[in-house]
Design a protein around this motif. Structure first.
Motif, short mmCIF file in Angstrom:
data_model
loop_
_atom_site.label_atom_id
_atom_site.label_comp_id
_atom_site.label_asym_id
_atom_site.label_seq_id
_atom_site.Cartn_x
_atom_site.Cartn_y
_atom_site.Cartn_z
N ASP A 174 -28.78 15.24 -117.13
CA ASP A 174 -29.06 16.26 -116.12
C ASP A 174 -29.03 15.70 -114.70
O ASP A 174 -29.80 16.09 -113.83
CB ASP A 174 -30.40 16.94 -116.38
N THR A 175 -28.11 14.78 -114.45
CA THR A 175 -27.93 14.24 -113.10
C THR A 175 -26.49 14.36 -112.63
O THR A 175 -26.23 14.27 -111.42
CB THR A 175 -28.35 12.75 -113.03
N CYS A 216 -25.20 15.61 -108.87
CA CYS A 216 -26.07 16.65 -108.34
C CYS A 216 -26.81 16.15 -107.10
O CYS A 216 -27.20 14.98 -107.02
CB CYS A 216 -27.08 17.10 -109.41
N PHE A 231 -32.24 15.30 -110.18
CA PHE A 231 -31.86 16.09 -111.36
C PHE A 231 -31.19 17.39 -110.94
O PHE A 231 -31.46 17.93 -109.86
CB PHE A 231 -33.09 16.38 -112.21
N CYS A 232 -30.33 17.89 -111.79
CA CYS A 232 -29.59 19.11 -111.47
C CYS A 232 -30.49 20.35 -111.55
O CYS A 232 -30.39 21.25 -110.72
CB CYS A 232 -28.41 19.27 -112.44
N TYR A 233 -31.31 20.42 -112.58
CA TYR A 233 -32.19 21.58 -112.79
C TYR A 233 -31.43 22.89 -112.72
O TYR A 233 -31.87 23.87 -112.13
CB TYR A 233 -33.34 21.58 -111.77
N ASN A 269 -28.76 23.66 -111.06
CA ASN A 269 -27.98 23.86 -109.83
C ASN A 269 -26.65 23.13 -109.98
O ASN A 269 -26.58 21.90 -109.88
CB ASN A 269 -28.75 23.33 -108.63
#
Length: 265
Positions: A209-210, A221, A232-234, A236
């Motif tokens: 998730d990066t 991200c 982290f992207c979370y 997005n």
């Protein structure tokens, strides 16, 4: 048990005319690395009192022998003794640990390296199913696959990589754990042990998730900004950051660097 310094002595007849003569069994074997380009290694051979021995080495000093360590001349392959005597105590080889080192940017301004491990055990006896084989050419071979995992570090988000290596069989199937095998002391005199390492075709992000997979590679991200080291992207997948390669190129897609940006910090 008494170990001769230069190995066990075997006797054999060399012919009716020549008669019988003592033949010395080698007290060493050769480790041979078969690694990708820009990979090196260092090695530690660990010894324990031989089978039946009750002696010990004070503080364990001298029970490990290093090869290719810092300030040593690099040698490939390496010749490793099977038996040695330290502080009057006969020792036998017990384990060999290989530090597999991958070098990034060898000819660049920002050179760095990462490493992972492989090993093989050496025992007086082993059950057949746990024992590595020695081929007709006198070589024992075991296998592994190493993969680069990429991430960014620092406020300018320089690319760095972490090396991870996994066990692999002779057919190329990956297993669990690091590359490993085992041999008996009687298998190895005068033989070679070859570690064959292949490099995975693709790199992957070190942390989930990066990065987001896109045509041509991966985008980093943005997170909360360049000061956000985890970023982290979370969810997005529209706000991405630039990053810098080892050669200082500023990019938005790794590893192709197909889109260049001049406005990076």
């Amino acid at each position: 048990m008494r170990h001769l310094k230069y190995g066990l002595m075997l006797s054999g007849c060399l012919g009716l005319i020549a008669g019988c003569a003592a033949v010395e069994t080698p007290n060493s074997f050769t480790f041979v690395p078969d690694f990708p380009a820009d990979f090196t290694y260092d090695l530690t051979a660990a010894y324990v009192p031989g089978k039946g021995e009750t002696c010990s080495v004070p503080g364990g000093k001298g029970t490990e022998v290093g090869f290719n360590k810092t300030n040593m001349k690099y040698q490939s392959p390496s010749e490793i003794e099977l038996y040695r005597t330290v502080s009057g105590c006969p020792l036998a080889l017990n384990r060999v640990q290989i530090k597999i080192i991958g070098v990034i940017g060898r000819d660049q301004k920002r050179t760095y390296s990462s490493y992972d491990y492989a090993s093989f055990a050496v025992r007086p006896e082993l059950q057949e199913r746990h024992r590595g084989s020695i081929d007709d050419d006198g070589a024992g071979r075991f296998f592994g696959e190493c993969q680069w995992l990429f991430r960014t570090v620092g406020p300018k988000r320089y690319i760095t990589k972490i090396l991870t290596c996994k066990r692999m069989d002779s057919q190329g199937n990956l297993g669990r754990g690091h590359p490993f095998t085992a041999y008996t002391l009687t298998q190895l005199p005068g033989k070679t042990v070859e570690l064959q390492i292949r490099l995975a075709a693709e790199e992957e992000p070190y942390m989930g998730d990066t990065w987001v997979k896109v045509p041509g590679g991966w985008k980093r991200c943005m997170g909360k900004g360049f000061e956000d080291q985890h970023a982290f992207c979370y969810g997005n997948q529209t706000d991405f950051s630039t990053f810098r390669m080892v050669d200082e190129r500023v990019c938005t897609i790794y590893p192709s660097c197909a889109e260049n940006k001049d406005d990076a910090p």
